[in-house]
Design a protein around this motif. Structure first.
Motif, PDB file in Angstrom:
ATOM      1  N   LEU A 142       0.801  -1.218   0.000  1.00  0.00           N
ATOM      2  CA  LEU A 142       0.000   0.000   0.000  1.00  0.00           C
ATOM      3  C   LEU A 142       0.841   1.280   0.000  1.00  0.00           C
ATOM      4  N   GLY A 143       2.140   1.135   0.148  1.00  0.00           N
ATOM      5  CA  GLY A 143       2.992   2.323   0.198  1.00  0.00           C
ATOM      6  C   GLY A 143       3.035   3.064  -1.123  1.00  0.00           C
ATOM      7  N   PRO A 144       2.914   4.393  -1.121  1.00  0.00           N
ATOM      8  CA  PRO A 144       2.910   5.162  -2.374  1.00  0.00           C
ATOM      9  C   PRO A 144       4.264   5.198  -3.076  1.00  0.00           C
ATOM     10  N   GLU A 145       5.351   4.999  -2.351  1.00  0.00           N
ATOM     11  CA  GLU A 145       6.687   5.100  -2.936  1.00  0.00           C
ATOM     12  C   GLU A 145       7.304   3.739  -3.259  1.00  0.00           C
ATOM     13  N   THR A 146       6.572   2.659  -3.031  1.00  0.00           N
ATOM     14  CA  THR A 146       7.111   1.322  -3.293  1.00  0.00           C
ATOM     15  C   THR A 146       7.324   1.121  -4.788  1.00  0.00           C
ATOM     16  N   ASP A 147       8.491   0.596  -5.175  1.00  0.00           N
ATOM     17  CA  ASP A 147       8.731   0.329  -6.592  1.00  0.00           C
ATOM     18  C   ASP A 147       7.951  -0.915  -7.028  1.00  0.00           C
ATOM     19  N   TYR A 148       7.805  -1.061  -8.343  1.00  0.00           N
ATOM     20  CA  TYR A 148       6.914  -2.091  -8.882  1.00  0.00           C
ATOM     21  C   TYR A 148       7.330  -3.494  -8.453  1.00  0.00           C
ATOM     22  N   GLN A 149       8.615  -3.819  -8.581  1.00  0.00           N
ATOM     23  CA  GLN A 149       9.066  -5.167  -8.259  1.00  0.00           C
ATOM     24  C   GLN A 149       8.860  -5.499  -6.781  1.00  0.00           C
ATOM     25  N   SER A 150       9.118  -4.531  -5.908  1.00  0.00           N
ATOM     26  CA  SER A 150       8.906  -4.768  -4.476  1.00  0.00           C
ATOM     27  C   SER A 150       7.432  -4.977  -4.163  1.00  0.00           C
ATOM     28  N   ARG A 151       6.568  -4.239  -4.876  1.00  0.00           N
ATOM     29  CA  ARG A 151       5.126  -4.402  -4.658  1.00  0.00           C
ATOM     30  C   ARG A 151       4.661  -5.787  -5.101  1.00  0.00           C
TER      31      ARG A 151
END
Length: 575
Positions: free
Chosen positions: A41-50
């Protein structure tokens, strides 16, 4: 950490006596699950980490559903980035809910009524459920999606309208759904929902959708709404538009080609490429003839390039002599206009375009020579015989030019042709182009050029040749000579890298020697190449790796890499 929704966004009795910690998490992985949810849910999380966080949560199975639903329902409405952009969190949230609902054999509407959720469900859970339902076109979730149209949150209504628009492009919407969408075309509705509802109705062939869409494209519409509307037409054109509506949109898009906003003009050009009929070519020609705006001319040329992707329009462009009106722009003073004219010429292809481009190649003082060389790689049908041989000859001729930027452009175009032939598995074209490149002494002269960029680009070109061409002895000796002696470390590292990529086992002695290169990055490239070439039976390479490890004090990073490589070789040998 994951925060709850603000008190003014929910009833005062909401969450009374409830806390995330009160919910039973599966196993002893509470902290791990919370961390994964924070990443999701974090707004700054990069795509791969999400994506990784979503997989970690999905592995928990249906046991995690109560905690997940509670968290999503109490999470504040996600409004960043602002419309017309869409929050990246929802893609993975909807995927996760879909996976868990299918695993637990629970229908999506039941998730909104789960006992852990205090009603009404929150916006983030609503949007996630709607997007999950939107992926199941053939399941009857239309009523569920329509319920999202009546929620108080703009993001939820927008998600519901977009899900219905996607659905309308594949199946027929219910009559009741059409009427509900029409209710959201009024001026009191948020502009984003108006636009998406109009698009859904347009996809359903409804006249009301076209009327609303034209209003949102009108002069009184907000700029962001107009940009979003043109973008939708450019990227998501409804498949079943009737001819009168196509004509309406075409007239509007032609006007937008001359819009002061370059983004709108560009999207209008893209949309015309998909929408325009051959009759539009007369109007495009008039713009090219009489417009004095460089931006408008670029937009018109972009529209023609997009149209050329359709075989019928490409034939019409050639037959109606449109290319003759583009030819003057190949000498334009503005480099952006000149480049777009070259790309449009190449996209249209045909004998006239090929002849013009080929003639200019031999005009060494032509203003647009660099752009012509770039465009040749994109010439329609360039890999067909005999066009491919002509184009390769022209590019080899350009390599003799004194200007280094011309040489580099020609090398890049040749590399692109080789890459295209190889990836499209056109083995005959790949072999012929490779043979033409190595047939003369051009490559040898370029490998001895004064500019290191020219030498490096030439080495990269050699890495794309077919095996028969790279096996020639004189090329091997040239590459080894440069690997040992080139004064530029970038060129030496590039040769080491290419030797690994083309599986050049003949270069193993040279790569071993390069491990002593004074530049550590060159030595690292040589070690990487040896790692690609080595087999467990290569005793010499294993011995050299042990020596590198033994001398770890001199180059610890290289020694650590060699140790890891030796470990891999031993594992492969054990298997």
């Amino acid at each position: 950490m994951i925060s709850k929704r603000a008190d003014d966004e929910q009833p005062s009795s909401r969450n009374a006596g409830k806390n995330n910690n009160d919910l039973l998490l599966p196993g002893n992985q509470g902290e791990s699950i919370r961390a994964a949810l924070a990443l999701l849910l974090g707004p700054e999380t990069d795509y791969q980490s999400r994506v990784k966080a979503t997989r970690r949560l999905a592995q928990q199975g249906p046991a995690i559903l109560p905690f997940l639903l509670y968290t999503l329902s109490n999470y504040p409405e996600i409004t960043s980035p602002p419309w017309p952009w869409w929050p990246p969190q929802y893609e993975q949230c909807s995927y996760l809910l879909l996976q868990l609902s299918q695993h637990s054999q629970t229908r999506l509407e039941k998730l909104l009524q789960h006992p852990v959720i205090q009603q009404p469900a929150g916006p983030v859970l609503w949007v996630s459920v709607i997007e999950a339902a939107g992926q199941l076109i053939h399941d009857d979730y239309e009523e569920l999606i329509c319920r999202g149209l009546h929620t108080p949150w703009t993001t939820v209504r927008n998600a519901a309208a977009m899900a219905l628009a996607t659905r309308a492009g594949k199946i027929t919407l219910h009559a009741s759904t059409i009427e509900k969408l029409k209710l959201h075309l009024n001026a009191q509705e948020d502009i984003s929902v108006q636009l998406t509802a109009a698009y859904a109705l347009l996809s359903s062939g409804e006249r009301a959708g076209m009327t609303a869409f034209l209003q949102l494209l009108g002069p009184q519409a907000p700029l962001e709404a107009k940009k979003a509307a043109v973008f939708l037409i450019a990227t998501e054109l409804p498949q079943h538009l009737l001819r009168p509506r196509r004509a309406q949109l075409t007239d509007l898009l032609l006007a937008f080609l001359q819009d002061a906003n370059q983004e709108i003009a560009h999207h209008a050009a893209q949309a015309l490429g998909k929408l325009a009929a051959p009759s539009v070519l007369v109007l495009i020609r008039a713009i090219l003839e009489y417009s004095h705006s460089v931006k408008t001319q670029i937009a018109a040329l972009t529209a023609l390039e997009e149209m050329a992707n359709r075989p019928s329009m490409r034939r019409a462009i050639r037959q109606r002599g449109i290319l003759t009106y583009i030819t003057p722009f190949l000498r334009a003073d503005n480099p952006e206009l000149r480049r777009q004219a070259c790309y449009t010429f190449a996209a249209c292809g045909g004998s006239y375009a090929t002849a013009v481009l080929g003639t200019i190649i031999f005009s060494m003082d032509h203003q647009g020579l660099t752009e012509i060389i770039e465009a040749l790689r994109l010439l329609h049908g360039v890999l067909r015989a005999p066009t491919r041989i002509r184009v390769v000859h022209w590019l080899l001729h350009a390599l003799a030019h004194q200007r280094e930027e011309i040489q580099i452009s020609a090398l890049d175009s040749l590399a692109y042709l080789l890459w295209k032939a190889r990836t499209q598995r056109q083995s005959r074209a790949w072999a012929q182009i490779s043979q033409e490149i190595v047939g003369g002494d051009t490559i040898q002269s370029l490998l001895n050029a004064g500019n290191p960029w020219v030498r490096q680009r030439t080495v990269e070109l050699l890495g794309l040749l077919d095996k028969r061409s790279t096996s020639q002895l004189h090329l091997r000796s040239l590459m080894l000579h440069l690997l040992y002696n080139d004064p530029d470390s970038g060129v030496r590292a590039c040769i080491a890298y290419i030797c690994g990529q083309i599986a050049a086992r003949w270069a193993i002695p040279g790569l071993i020697h390069t491990l002593l290169d004074p530049d550590e990055y060159v030595a690292e490239a040589a070690l990487n190449a040896l790692g690609l070439l080595a087999t467990p039976s290569d005793g010499l390479i294993c011995y050299v790796l042990r020596e590198v490890i033994h001398n770890s004090q001199q180059r610890p990073a290289l020694a650590a890499h060699a140790k890891a490589l030796l470990k891999k070789l031993r594992k492969r040998e054990a298997k």
